[in-house]
Design an enzyme around this catalytic site. Structure first.
Site, PDB file in Angstrom:
ATOM      1  N   PHE A 187      11.939  15.107  -2.966  1.00 26.25           N
ATOM      2  CA  PHE A 187      12.793  14.941  -4.158  1.00 26.25           C
ATOM      3  C   PHE A 187      12.251  15.654  -5.372  1.00 26.25           C
ATOM      4  O   PHE A 187      12.951  15.854  -6.352  1.00 26.25           O
ATOM      5  CB  PHE A 187      13.042  13.457  -4.454  1.00 26.25           C
ATOM      6  CG  PHE A 187      11.947  12.746  -5.198  1.00 26.25           C
ATOM      7  CD1 PHE A 187      10.843  12.245  -4.536  1.00 26.25           C
ATOM      8  CD2 PHE A 187      12.034  12.563  -6.572  1.00 26.25           C
ATOM      9  CE1 PHE A 187       9.834  11.581  -5.224  1.00 26.25           C
ATOM     10  CE2 PHE A 187      11.033  11.902  -7.271  1.00 26.25           C
ATOM     11  CZ  PHE A 187       9.926  11.417  -6.590  1.00 26.25           C
ATOM     12  N   LYS A 188      10.982  16.076  -5.318  1.00 26.51           N
ATOM     13  CA  LYS A 188      10.388  16.934  -6.344  1.00 26.51           C
ATOM     14  C   LYS A 188       9.141  17.554  -5.742  1.00 26.51           C
ATOM     15  O   LYS A 188       8.748  17.178  -4.630  1.00 26.51           O
ATOM     16  CB  LYS A 188      10.066  16.146  -7.617  1.00 26.51           C
ATOM     17  CG  LYS A 188       9.022  15.046  -7.409  1.00 26.51           C
ATOM     18  CD  LYS A 188       8.777  14.216  -8.665  1.00 26.51           C
ATOM     19  CE  LYS A 188       7.907  14.930  -9.664  1.00 26.51           C
ATOM     20  NZ  LYS A 188       7.337  13.983 -10.666  1.00 26.51           N
ATOM     21  N   LEU A 213      12.700  -0.859 -16.817  1.00 30.03           N
ATOM     22  CA  LEU A 213      14.041  -0.395 -16.434  1.00 30.03           C
ATOM     23  C   LEU A 213      14.577   0.561 -17.500  1.00 30.03           C
ATOM     24  O   LEU A 213      15.209   1.578 -17.203  1.00 30.03           O
ATOM     25  CB  LEU A 213      15.009  -1.584 -16.299  1.00 30.03           C
ATOM     26  CG  LEU A 213      14.779  -2.555 -15.146  1.00 30.03           C
ATOM     27  CD1 LEU A 213      15.888  -3.600 -15.109  1.00 30.03           C
ATOM     28  CD2 LEU A 213      14.719  -1.822 -13.811  1.00 30.03           C
ATOM     29  N   ALA A 240      15.768   4.441 -17.204  1.00 29.49           N
ATOM     30  CA  ALA A 240      17.160   4.742 -17.561  1.00 29.49           C
ATOM     31  C   ALA A 240      17.212   5.884 -18.586  1.00 29.49           C
ATOM     32  O   ALA A 240      18.020   6.809 -18.468  1.00 29.49           O
ATOM     33  CB  ALA A 240      17.838   3.491 -18.114  1.00 29.49           C
ATOM     34  N   ALA A 256       0.845  -1.206   0.000  1.00 28.21           N
ATOM     35  CA  ALA A 256       0.000   0.000   0.000  1.00 28.21           C
ATOM     36  C   ALA A 256       0.874   1.247   0.000  1.00 28.21           C
ATOM     37  O   ALA A 256       0.679   2.162   0.793  1.00 28.21           O
ATOM     38  CB  ALA A 256      -0.918  -0.014   1.221  1.00 28.21           C
ATOM     39  N   CYS A 307      13.392   5.609  -7.510  1.00 26.95           N
ATOM     40  CA  CYS A 307      13.536   4.638  -8.604  1.00 26.95           C
ATOM     41  C   CYS A 307      14.657   4.868  -9.603  1.00 26.95           C
ATOM     42  O   CYS A 307      15.278   3.899 -10.030  1.00 26.95           O
ATOM     43  CB  CYS A 307      12.208   4.513  -9.331  1.00 26.95           C
ATOM     44  SG  CYS A 307      10.978   3.750  -8.265  1.00 26.95           S
TER      45      CYS A 307
END
Ligand code: NAD
Ligand code: UGA
Length: 465
Positions: free
Chosen positions: A339-340, A222, A226, A11, A277
């Site tokens: 982070f943002k 991924l 990237a 969750a 991530c």
């Protein structure tokens, strides 16, 4: 096969918003989100929807609408698995901090636990959906674990990676560029794929639902991260050159972004990308490439991380240099810790690393972030284990008022691009600071010209102005 009962294990920032949107768009489907973390589930069930654990614009409204109707949050993982026809696995897959692959490989401990629990509990056939971001070929490991139970239950495994970005999760889920579903080419595999396609088709046009084999789907996730992170590192790699040559990174970004082959998005120079991530997924890609002996491929992608680390360090070093090579005992105000913007998530935030660097130089930091509570700031610093929790508390104060954060400061560092920062009374802030009052804008957010007119010394990223 028509799906009417879904369960989601995990969750968090993905499981919560994703399932809330499925529940909103599909009132005929019962959606149960489960988690081992009791506190988190209690927060999701808080009668005041403003207290749910994930801050995302628009999320609390959707939770208010669907919760108790066809959206449920629970800690009873086994009951939810038992009841569901389709089980989404949306647990965390962080970088390993021990053993083989430490610092690079994804830690699949929680994924394996889920697979074993599903295998143990399931009494009828289930479709398992990998929603977490996983290394390519993880589905084969999950299959291996669940097909050796001897229970006679059949499982299909689909890969359905999530592409939402935090801060815009609700828009991204409402109208995604695409939904990706990877499944087996066997008839049973295709039935499972169709069942999941039908769930999304309740609100997403068919042409935006892509189907592939499982491995392409796992690897595409991924790869997408990237490529996005690479764009940020690419533009950041040129900021230093701009500062040496009097080119301006915003002008360069605009000039190259108008080429339709390059495009304007993700060209915003910054103090460095953060988030849970980008770094973990690239490190994972690097690890996978190395494990197949693909040295050049691994080195190529690793450079994206190296550049990002350099950018964070460079920002902190520039501050120190500009503050006459010492920040010892100087008050530095941090505007932003997330982070943002538009998220309360702080994982891998550049602010943490900039703070760490300045604390080595014995600065006194005062943090203000509109959505990040004090305990989270300390948890982030303590997690680095650079110094004791007591030392972190001594070096960093967290305040609830931006004007208090800036009062008597030698400098301000803008670390998150919160819109509200633009609208502050900057004259008042200037008057309250020690002179010369300096601003290091790690997001190129503020109007530097206006601030200079007040008297501030402003340094933006990738500009000598
Ligand atoms: P998170 O840490 O916010 O949430 C994961 C949750 O899973 C936690 O609450 C944890 O308690 C729970 N959990 C772990 N093991 C469990 C178990 N065995 N049973 C029940 N609950 C368990 O993580 P997140 O940000 O939601 O990310 C989840 C996955 O989605 C990751 O693989 C991530 O890479 C991927 N992803 C994240 C984002 C994002 O924006 N955060 C976007 C796309 C993909
Ligand atoms: C990112 C991807 O954008 C999502 O598609 C993906 O699903 C997600 O990762 C994931 O897998 O977790 P997210 O990390 O939430 O989403 O946020 P982004 O908007 O991608 O920003 C990541 C970092 O890059 C932030 O620190 C942001 O400030 C920074 N950034 C982004 C820049 O510095 N410049 C830019 O131009 C864009």
């Amino acid at each position: 096969m028509s799906i009417t009962r879904i369960c989601c294990i995990g969750a968090g920032y993905v499981g919560g918003p994703t399932m809330a949107v499925i529940a909103k768009k599909c009132p005929h489907i019962k959606v149960t989100v489960v988690d081992l973390n009791e506190q988190r589930i209690a927060a999701w069930n808080d009668p005041d929807v403003n207290n749910i654990p994930v801050y995302e614009p628009g999320l609390s409204e959707v939770v208010a609408e669907a919760r108790g109707r066809n959206l449920f949050f629970s800690t009873d993982v086994e009951a939810a698995i038992d009841e569901a026809q389709m089980i989404f696995i949306s647990v965390n897959t962080p970088t390993k901090t021990y053993g083989a692959g430490k610092g690079q490989a994804a830690d699949l401990k929680w994924i394996e636990l889920c697979a074993r629990q599903i295998a143990r509990v399931a009494k009828d056939d289930k479709i398992i959906v990998e929603k977490s971001t996983l290394p390519v070929r993880t589905a084969s490991a999950i299959r291996d674990i669940i097909t050796h139970t001897g229970s006679g239950v059949h499982f299909q495994i689909l890969s359905n990676p999530e592409f939402l970005a935090e801060g815009t999760a609700m828009e991204d889920l409402d109208a995604p560029d695409r939904v990706l579903i990877g499944g087996d080419s066997t008839p049973e595999g295709q039935v499972a794929v169709k069942a999941l396609v039908e769930v999304y088709a309740n609100w997403i046009p068919q042409e935006r639902i892509l189907t592939t084999n499982v491995w392409s789907s796992e690897l595409s996730k991924l790869t997408a991260n990237a490529f996005l992170a690479q764009r940020v590192s690419s533009i950041n790699s040129l900021t230093e050159l701009c500062e040496k040559t009097e080119a301006d990174i915003s002008e360069v970004a605009r000039a190259i972004g108008t080429d339709s082959r390059i495009g304007p998005k993700f060209l915003k120079a910054s103090v460095g990308f953060g988030g849970s991530c980008f770094q973990k997924d690239i490190l994972n890609l690097v690890y996978i490439a190395r494990s197949y002996g693909l040295q050049e491929t691994a080195d190529y992608w690793e450079q994206v991380i190296i550049m990002n680390d350099h950018q964070k360090k460079r920002f902190a070093n520039q501050m120190i240099k500009n503050l006459y090579n010492t920040v010892n005992g100087k008050k530095i105000a941090f505007l932003g810790w997330a982070f943002k913007k538009d998220t309360n998530d702080t994982r891998e935030s550049a602010a943490i690393y900039v703070a760490d660097h300045l604390l080595y130089e014995q600065a006194d930091i005062s943090v203000y972030d509109p959505k990040v509570p004090e305990r989270q700031v300390y948890a982030d610093l303590d997690y680095l284990v650079s110094r004791s929790p007591e030392e972190n508390k001594k070096g960093v104060k967290v305040v609830e008022d931006p004007y208090e954060a800036c009062k008597d400061a030698h400098a301000i560092a803008v670390l998150t691009e919160w819109e509200e920062f633009k609208n502050y009374d900057w004259q008042r802030i200037y008057d309250s600071m020690l002179k010369p009052a300096k601003i290091f804008d790690g997001r190129n957010l503020l109007d530097a010209e206006k601030l200079r007119a007040i008297g501030f010394q402003v340094r933006s990223i990738g500009s000598t102005l």
